[in-house]
Each structure stands twice: as structure tokens, then as C-alpha cells.
Design an enzyme around this catalytic site. Structure first.
Site, PDB file in Angstrom:
ATOM      1  N   GLU A 131       0.843  -1.212   0.000  1.00 22.12           N
ATOM      2  CA  GLU A 131       0.000   0.000   0.000  1.00 22.12           C
ATOM      3  C   GLU A 131       0.873   1.255   0.000  1.00 22.12           C
ATOM      4  OE1 GLU A 131      -2.992  -0.353   3.076  1.00 22.12           O
ATOM      5  OE2 GLU A 131      -4.106  -1.805   1.895  1.00 22.12           O
ATOM      6  N   GLU A 140      -5.113  -8.616  -1.104  1.00 16.79           N
ATOM      7  CA  GLU A 140      -5.802  -8.490   0.189  1.00 16.79           C
ATOM      8  C   GLU A 140      -7.279  -8.277  -0.068  1.00 16.79           C
ATOM      9  OE1 GLU A 140      -4.370  -5.635   3.053  1.00 16.79           O
ATOM     10  OE2 GLU A 140      -2.276  -6.022   2.524  1.00 16.79           O
TER      11      GLU A 140
END
Ligand code: BG6
Length: 477
Positions: free
Chosen positions: A181, A375
Site C-alpha cells: 500500500e 488483500e
């Protein structure tokens, strides 16, 4: 059949949220070792005084010190992943296990040996490791000495770390991700960059500069990976953001586009090799001056990623109307406005399977690179019943609907999707709250928010369900 035969089904964790083994095997203290648990975690790490206090005179319970003790129990856990039929297992390498101070001359052999054994264990079952080089942690020494990624000096240190692990695991790991991220630094500088922001008026300047350093470091890692492991594939990783305009006022759509651009500019650079042109105007307008080195442009341009990976949990809405904008929701970093058409998880993250199809199409249209969902999942409270049974139908329902959306994106929209790793395939410490009670796993871990519990592992109902999903290559949902 929608899913290709080589589709990579599996699950994901991150080193700091699972391993524990705090100072074992020569591991240094990492930035994740100085965060308390609880709903106030994000407020704590946005407060420079609180972080410094935790570094200098730590007091209380730090959940990542012990986590779920994956450091000692990985063999048992990987056997359970194999029982579900995992084709891939995503984890990260703790930088502080390999370079305890971040800037050590030589790597720590005990740390390297730990991951050797972990990857061998995966290979034993035919599970491909998918390794995140940097998942929100680094030696705390790098914060104390350089204030994290704001310093250019971190770039070569990271490059050395990346080269060390590529050389060591070149025969064992063929799938890599550079930064988890990568857009997190803009929201949580300490988590994403090990950087403490003392003066809020400098936050933007510091965050965009730190991100530039990470982009250069990411490109250098791509270069090294291609040189050292030519048959490996290395990808970017971004927290995806689908935000709906709250109304059809043109301003709301413009707001959506601006937010999306700001979210994806980092991936734009990782995929296209250069900053988007609007970004230069954005920097100028906001008085942001990015310090670069003469070779940066070339490094970014020549070393682009092989695929784009992302996390997806929820969506939100945006509006420029201040009355509407007040009604904020919670979610993976972004918050945004609560969407009245969607239900929320117990943590307020809004559930939106169609949003995943939207994200897949958006990213594939934008980048035309293979995608990987690394994810996705539902954080929920699980309460074992009699005989330890955990009937997590809510989790099955969430995952089933999201896998259906993936299937449609592949079958009906032609998206090229490499694989799917659900988040927290075994219960781990929550990154945003440090809680154990926010569980994502197919495997229950007996531990509570205060660190008590036997650490015993129990198969949930979803364990058997996911096994059959993988067995049928996504046909039996
Ligand atoms: C992502 C992170 O943002 O979301 C993970 O990459 C994190 O590390 C996951 O755990 C879920 O968030 P949380 O706060 O529920 O653990």
C-alpha cells in the site's frame, strides 16, 4: 471455467502482524514494535510525542512483540494452508530481522535462515511464496537517525536489503511486491515511512518527498529483481480506492476524479515510469518542491513493474457539499462519506462486492497490466461455540460475493487476474487497531486483545468452504 488453471489461490499476512519473536534471532526493534493496540492506534502514531515516548521509554502492551507467534509456529500454520490447498502464500520479510539497525554493513544470518526455512516449508507443499519486501516496518534506528523515508539515505539501504534477499531467495521466491500500500505514507507517515512529522504545516511536503524516495527505491528493487532473478515477476501494491460521487453534481464527480488521481499517482509512476503531468501542477499549486537526483528520471522510466497488485475491502462516497461531507464513515485509510446503499462491517467498513469488479475494471483499463488481488476479507468478531466450532457464515458470505465479482470481471469483462490472496488467512493483529478481535482468518487463533490465550489454532467453517473453492478452481462457491 472462469478462473485459469494456473490461478493463484491463497492467503496473505505481514511479518509484523503475525511473527512475534520480538528480539529473537538477532532481530532489531522495528517501527511496528512501538505501537500500542486499541482503537486509538492511528491517533497515537499521528502524535509525535506519543511515538517518541514509545521509542524512548516504552510502557504497556505492544501487540506486535508476540503477535500470533508465527515465528515459532509457521510449520503448523503452513501445514494448515496446505490443507486448504493454497497455491500461493503472501507474507513480508521483516527488514529489521535481516538488517537489525537498517544500516548494518552485513545482514543478520539468523534472520535470513528463518525465511529460508519458511520458504522451504511452503515449497514442501507446492505453495508459491509471494513476498512483500516492505510491509510497513523498518528498524526504529532508521527513524531515530534519519527520520525514515524523508531521508534520501534510506534509498541505498533499502536497495541493499532488496538485493540481499533476492540473492538469497532467488531459487525459492518468484513473486515479489515492493511496497505494501505505497499510498499509505500520504495518510499515515509513521506507518508507511517510519517518519515522524513534528510540524503539521510541513506534512504534505514531507509525505510527497518520502513517497518520491520510495518510488525510486521501488524502481531500483525492480531493476535488481530483474537482474538477479530473471524468471521472477515483481509488482506494485496499492490500497485501491473506489469512491462514488455522492450526487450527480458535476463537482462531486470532479472530487472523485481528484481523489482517485491522488491515490493512484504512485502506481502511475510504477507502471508508466513517470509522474502524470497533472501532478506537476498539483505540486506547484500546493507549494511542494520534490528534491530529486539527476538519475531519478531514468531509473523510474527504465524499471517498471510486471504486474499491479492491490488490496480491496470496501468503498466510500465523496462530495464537496459540506453538509453531506460531515457524514463520514470509516474504512481502510480513506474514510470517505458513508454510502446509504451499503451495509457496514462491525468496524464500519462498507461492504461492496460490485465495487471489487469496478476496481478490477478501473485498474485494468488504466494500466493494462496483469492484476493480483493480494488483500480482501472481512474483519469480524468470532466467538467459538461448544467444542470450539466457529460458524463464520458472515465471512463466507462476504468472500463468496467478492469471488463472484472477480469471476465476472474475468469472464465477462476480460480482466487479466493472476491470483487472489485473502487477507489474514489466519487470525493476526489488526494493523489499524492492534486488536486481535478484528479477525479475518479461516483459522482461529486463541488470543485476546490483551495478549492472553493459548495460541491454539482452530479451523473455522470458512476453512472448509475455502478449501472447496480452491479445489473446484472457483466453481463451487
Ligand atoms: C491493509 C494492510 O491496509 O489492510 C494490512 O495492508 C491490514 O496490513 C489490512 O492488516 C486490514 O486492516 P486492519 O486494520 O483491519 O488490520
Amino acid at each position: 471455467m472462469a478462473f485459469p488453471n494456473n490461478f493463484l489461490w491463497g492467503g496473505a499476512i505481514a511479518a509484523h502482524q503475525a511473527e512475534g519473536g520480538y528480539r529473537e534471532g538477532g532481530k532489531g526493534i522495528s517501527t511496528c514494535d512501538v505501537m500500542h493496540g486499541g482503537k486509538g492506534r492511528f491517533a497515537e502514531i499521528l502524535d509525535p510525542k506519543a511515538i517518541r515516548k514509545n521509542i524512548e521509554s516504552p510502557e504497556g502492551y505492544f501487540p506486535e512483540h508476540t503477535a500470533i507467534d508465527f515465528y515459532h509456529r509457521y510449520k503448523e500454520d503452513i501445514a494448515l494452508f496446505a490443507e486448504m490447498g493454497f497455491k500461493v502464500f503472501r507474507t513480508s520479510i521483516s527488514w529489521a530481522r535481516i538488517f537489525p539497525n537498517g544500516d548494518d554493513k552485513e545482514p543478520n544470518e539468523a534472520g535470513l535462515a528463518f525465511y529460508d526455512s519458511l520458504f522451504d516449508e511452503c515449497k514442501k507443499y507446492g505453495i508459491e511464496p509471494l513476498v512483500t519486501i516492505s510491509h510497513w516496518e523498518m528498524s526504529i534506528n532508521l527513524t531515530q537517525k534519519y527520520n525514515g523515508w524523508i531521508s534520501r539515505e534510506i534509498v541505498p539501504l533499502f536497495e541493499r536489503f532488496a538485493k540481499t534477499i533476492f540473492a538469497r531467495y532467488k531459487n525459492k521466491v518468484k513473486y515479489w511486491l515492493t511496497f505494501n500500500e505505497i499510498n499509505m505514507t500520504l495518510h499515515m507517515p509513521f506507518l508507511g515511512s517510519g517518519m515522524i512529522v513534528d510540524d503539521p504545516s510541513k506534512k504534505m511536503q514531507m509525505c510527497y518527498q518520502a513517497c518520491h524516495h520510495q518510488l525510486v527505491a521501488s524502481a531500483l528493487a525492480v531493476k535488481a529483481c530483474h537482474e538477479i532473478i530473471p524468471d521472477a515477476r515483481i509488482g506494485s501494491m496499492v490500497a485501491s480506492m473506489v469512491a462514488y460521487p455522492y450526487s450527480c453534481r458535476p463537482e462531486d464527480t470532479w472530487e472523485k476524479i481528484s481523489m482517485e488521481r491522488n491515490n493512484y499517482y504512485l502506481t502511475d509512476v510504477q507502471v508508466r515510469g513517470k509522474y502524470p503531468s497533472w501532478m506537476k501542477h498539483f505540486f506547484a499549486k500546493n507549494g511542494i518542491a520534490i528534491k530529486t537526483e539527476s538519475e531519478d528520471e531514468k531509473i523510474l522510466l527504465e524499471n517498471i513493474v510486471d504486474f499491479v497488485s492491490f488490496s480491496y475491502y470496501s468503498t466510500s462516497a465523496v462530495s464537496t457539499d459540506p453538509d453531506v461531507a460531515k457524514n463520514r464513515g470509516t474504512g481502510n485509510i480513506f474514510g470517505g462519506i458513508k454510502n446509504p446503499y451499503l451495509k457496514s462491517s462491525e468496524w464500519g467498513w462498507q461492504i461492496d462486492p460490485l465495487g471489487l469488479r469496478i476496481a478490477l475494471n478501473f485498474l485494468y483499463d488504466r494500466y493494462q497490466k496483469p492484476l493480483f488481488i493480494v488483500e480482501n476479507g472481512l474483519g469480524a468478531v468470532d466467538i467459538p461455540g461448544e467444542n470450539g466450532a466457529i460458524n463464520d457464515d458472515y465471512r463466507i458470505d462476504y468472500l463468496q460475493k467478492h469471488i463472484k465479482a472477480m469471476k465476472q470481471a474475468i469472464e465477462e469483462d476480460g480482466v487479466n487476474l493472476m491470483g487472489y490472496t485473502t487477507w489474514g488467512c489466519i487470525d493476526i493483529i489488526s494493523a489499524s487497531t492492534g486488536e486481535m478481535s478484528k479477525r479475518y482468518g479461516f483459522i482461529y487463533v486463541d488470543k485476546d486483545d490483551n495478549g492472553n490465550g493459548s495460541l491454539k489454532r482452530l479451523r473455522k467453517k470458512s476453512f472448509h468452504w475455502y478449501k472447496s473453492v480452491i479445489e473446484s478452481n472457483g466453481e463451487k462457491l
